[in-house]
Design a protein around this motif. Structure first.
Motif, short mmCIF file in Angstrom:
data_model
loop_
_atom_site.label_atom_id
_atom_site.label_comp_id
_atom_site.label_asym_id
_atom_site.label_seq_id
_atom_site.Cartn_x
_atom_site.Cartn_y
_atom_site.Cartn_z
N LEU A 1 74.42 6.26 85.46
CA LEU A 1 73.39 7.09 86.09
C LEU A 1 72.83 6.37 87.32
O LEU A 1 72.57 6.99 88.34
CB LEU A 1 72.29 7.35 85.06
N GLU B 1 74.54 14.81 89.47
CA GLU B 1 73.45 14.30 90.29
C GLU B 1 73.52 14.83 91.73
O GLU B 1 72.49 15.04 92.35
CB GLU B 1 73.41 12.77 90.26
N GLU C 1 63.47 1.18 79.63
CA GLU C 1 62.42 2.02 79.05
C GLU C 1 61.07 1.65 79.62
O GLU C 1 60.85 0.51 79.96
CB GLU C 1 62.36 1.82 77.55
N ARG D 1 67.17 7.00 78.27
CA ARG D 1 67.25 6.70 76.85
C ARG D 1 68.21 7.64 76.14
O ARG D 1 69.06 7.22 75.36
CB ARG D 1 65.86 6.94 76.27
N ARG D 2 68.05 8.92 76.43
CA ARG D 2 68.90 9.91 75.78
C ARG D 2 70.36 9.63 76.13
O ARG D 2 71.25 9.71 75.28
CB ARG D 2 68.52 11.33 76.24
N MET D 3 70.60 9.30 77.39
CA MET D 3 71.96 9.08 77.81
C MET D 3 72.53 7.80 77.22
O MET D 3 73.73 7.69 77.02
CB MET D 3 72.02 9.04 79.34
N ARG E 1 60.84 10.18 81.63
CA ARG E 1 61.15 11.35 80.81
C ARG E 1 62.10 11.04 79.67
O ARG E 1 62.46 11.94 78.91
CB ARG E 1 61.80 12.43 81.68
N GLY E 2 62.55 9.81 79.56
CA GLY E 2 63.47 9.47 78.47
C GLY E 2 64.89 9.93 78.72
O GLY E 2 65.70 9.98 77.79
N ILE E 3 65.21 10.28 79.97
CA ILE E 3 66.57 10.74 80.28
C ILE E 3 67.55 9.57 80.18
O ILE E 3 68.66 9.72 79.66
CB ILE E 3 66.60 11.37 81.69
N TYR F 1 63.28 9.55 85.71
CA TYR F 1 64.28 9.62 84.63
C TYR F 1 63.91 8.70 83.48
O TYR F 1 64.09 9.04 82.32
CB TYR F 1 65.66 9.23 85.17
#
Lengths: 244, 284
Positions: free
Chosen positions: A99, A9, A244, A87-89, A83-85, A80
């Motif tokens: 994060l 970051e 989300e 979620r992905r993490m 964009r689902g970042i 973030y």
């Protein structure tokens, strides 16, 4: 806390020229512009005998913090989420909170760097004395950073999209700047106004910074106001935050 | 909405979840990934609860989500290194990158990758932790035919290494090629669960016969054929679906009527046909 996330970051922050300019450089640039006006370098009785440029150093310090905490951080975090970042993490073993913590470190750290830059330029270019009560100043500054980050977290929590975050961020941004004294430093505000502003997060922060800059220990009243805001805002952010 | 979806995936199996758009496929696998808390029911991954034991499950499960992105200014290399750092024993990402042909893109930022490249990066990230279970949601969406085939080979290799694969798709060729078993989900329920061949066999009209008769055939006699699923007549060409029994009966009928069947074709129905049949049946 994950150092890999933090390192990433920090690197990504370095790739955002907008963030670097507005958080790190803009407050000091404003100080330089105001300091270049001759009348700002003359002692002024309405500033309690200080020169306006002296009064604007704490304002510049708070400005970086407000831009970083209230405007930039919510934009990044809602982006973030959008964009689902996040979620992905959250499908990896790293705690998703890592994060958020990383962002607070990045924006808090950038705000502190911005503050140091404003202090250094104020000292070197305009002969503004460094804070006389150093430890007290550091404490007041740290409390202000925490409140700015907590306020930014509430903006993030309340904003479903980056657009909303931009709108809410701006709605919070201008009053915050006013209270921090961007238009009129708190020393120069009429007493009644100054007293009211002293109950807002950045008004209290400005008073605490001014007192410590002048060599006093920050008043419990101002630190107390900051602490209450921090507790309330953190509770609000925790209550309303959505992954989300 | 998912209601009473129940299935078990064996270790080392490639298990397909198939269904029309909005059938509840993604909802189902989100419960497996621990991204969604089911209102009721029980989900276990390697014996663990994806919600209560989220971190333990995350260590053994690799996920490729249907809709997610990365930080736009993060490069491919940085993304791989970052995600590798989340696991105790990550796979060798350099080998994965070669396999997925991302080697030339390591210093490209995520936002500058094409859709197919982003997709391949997500496949790499799903495998990077050396998972025991991978959940792939719409694995090959956005890939060109060659990349798709390469990806299928990669998944077969991953399985050969003992990894269990849960594959969500609405791409029949992919399911037929890769899956050992398939659960067809429709309107939030399991409409069928079988091997691809089993699904085709089970569905009405597993065998398709088409021909152009030399003389007109009496419709009533055609419709009376045993195990017949459907009859269609398009510009004199007749297409029947049914079973092997239907075909045998048809041939005797033709012989009895002394009709020649020109351009006679007998084919097995595809998974596509079976899928349409299974999901249609449910609608009726």
């Amino acid at each position: 806390m994950s150092t890999a996330v933090l390192r990433t970051e920090i690197r990504l922050f370095g790739r955002e020229p907008g963030g670097i300019f507005w958080i790190l450089l803009f407050p000091t640039l404003l100080l330089v512009i105001l300091g270049s006006i001759p009348s700002f370098r003359q002692p002024d009785p309405s500033f309690g005998g200080l020169r306006p440029v002296d009064a604007y150093v704490p304002v510049a310090v708070l400005l970086g913090l407000i831009v970083g905490g209230v405007q930039s951080m919510p934009q990044t975090l809602t982006g973030y989420r959008e964009r689902g970042i996040l979620r992905r993490m959250s499908t990896t073993p790293v705690r998703p909170g890592a994060l958020l913590t990383a962002h607070m470190c990045v924006y808090g750290g950038a705000a502190l760097c911005s503050a140091l830059l404003a202090l250094a330029v104020g000292r070197l270019a305009f002969g503004v004395a460094l804070p006389r009560q150093g430890a007290g100043y550091a404490l007041a500054l740290l409390a202000s950073v925490l409140v700015a980050l907590a306020l930014g977290s509430v903006v993030t929590a309340l904003s479903r999209t980056t657009k909303i975050a931009g709108a809410i961020g701006s709605a919070v941004f201008f009053p915050s700047m006013f209270c921090a004294g961007v238009w009129l430093p708190v020393q120069a505000m009429p007493d009644a106004l100054a007293r009211g502003v002293g109950y807002t997060p950045f008004g209290a922060a400005a008073e605490a910074l001014n007192r410590t800059a002048a060599g006093h220990w920050p008043g419990w009243a101002h630190l107390g106001v900051l602490a209450v805001w921090f507790v309330l805002l953190t509770a609000g952010a925790r209550r309303w935050f959505r992954w989300e | 909405m998912v209601d009473g979806v129940s299935f078990g995936v064996e270790e080392g199996e490639i298990f397909g979840v198939l269904g029309p758009n909005g059938a509840g496929k993604t909802t189902t696998v989100e419960c497996v990934e621990g991204l969604r808390v089911p209102d009721a029911g029980r989900v276990r991954v390697t014996g663990l609860d994806p919600v209560a034991d989220h971190r333990e499950v995350a260590r053994v499960l690799g996920a490729q989500l249907q809709q997610s992105q990365l930080q736009p200014k993060l490069t491919v290399r940085e993304a791989l290194e970052l995600y590798a750092s989340f696991y105790e024993h990550p796979s060798d990402w350099k080998a994965l990158v070669e396999r997925l042909e991302l080697g030339a893109r390591l210093d490209t930022r995520f936002g500058k990758l094409s859709g197919g490249q982003q997709q391949r990066l997500f496949i790499a990230l799903a495998l990077i932790g050396g998972p025991r279970v991978v959940v792939l949601d719409e694995l090959t969406t956005g890939l060109d035919p060659r990349a798709r085939r390469d990806t299928w080979e990669l998944i077969e290799d991953v399985r050969a290494g003992g990894v269990t694969v849960l594959l969500v798709t609405h791409f029949m060729e992919e399911a037929q090629r890769l899956c050992d078993r398939i659960a067809v989900i429709d309107k939030g329920r399991v409409a069928a669960l079988d091997t691809p061949a089993g699904l085709i066999r089970r569905s009405a009209g597993g065998t398709v016969v088409s021909f152009t008769p030399s003389a007109e055939l009496p419709g009533a006699e055609l419709r009376a054929l045993p195990a017949l699923a459907s009859v269609a007549d398009r510009d004199g060409r007749i297409t029947l679906t049914g079973t092997d029994e239907t075909v045998t009966a048809l041939l005797s009928l033709l012989a009895r009527l002394r009709v020649t069947a020109h351009q006679l074709r007998v084919t097995d129905a595809t998974l596509d046909d079976a899928f349409l049949d299974l999901t249609k049946e449910d609608a009726a």
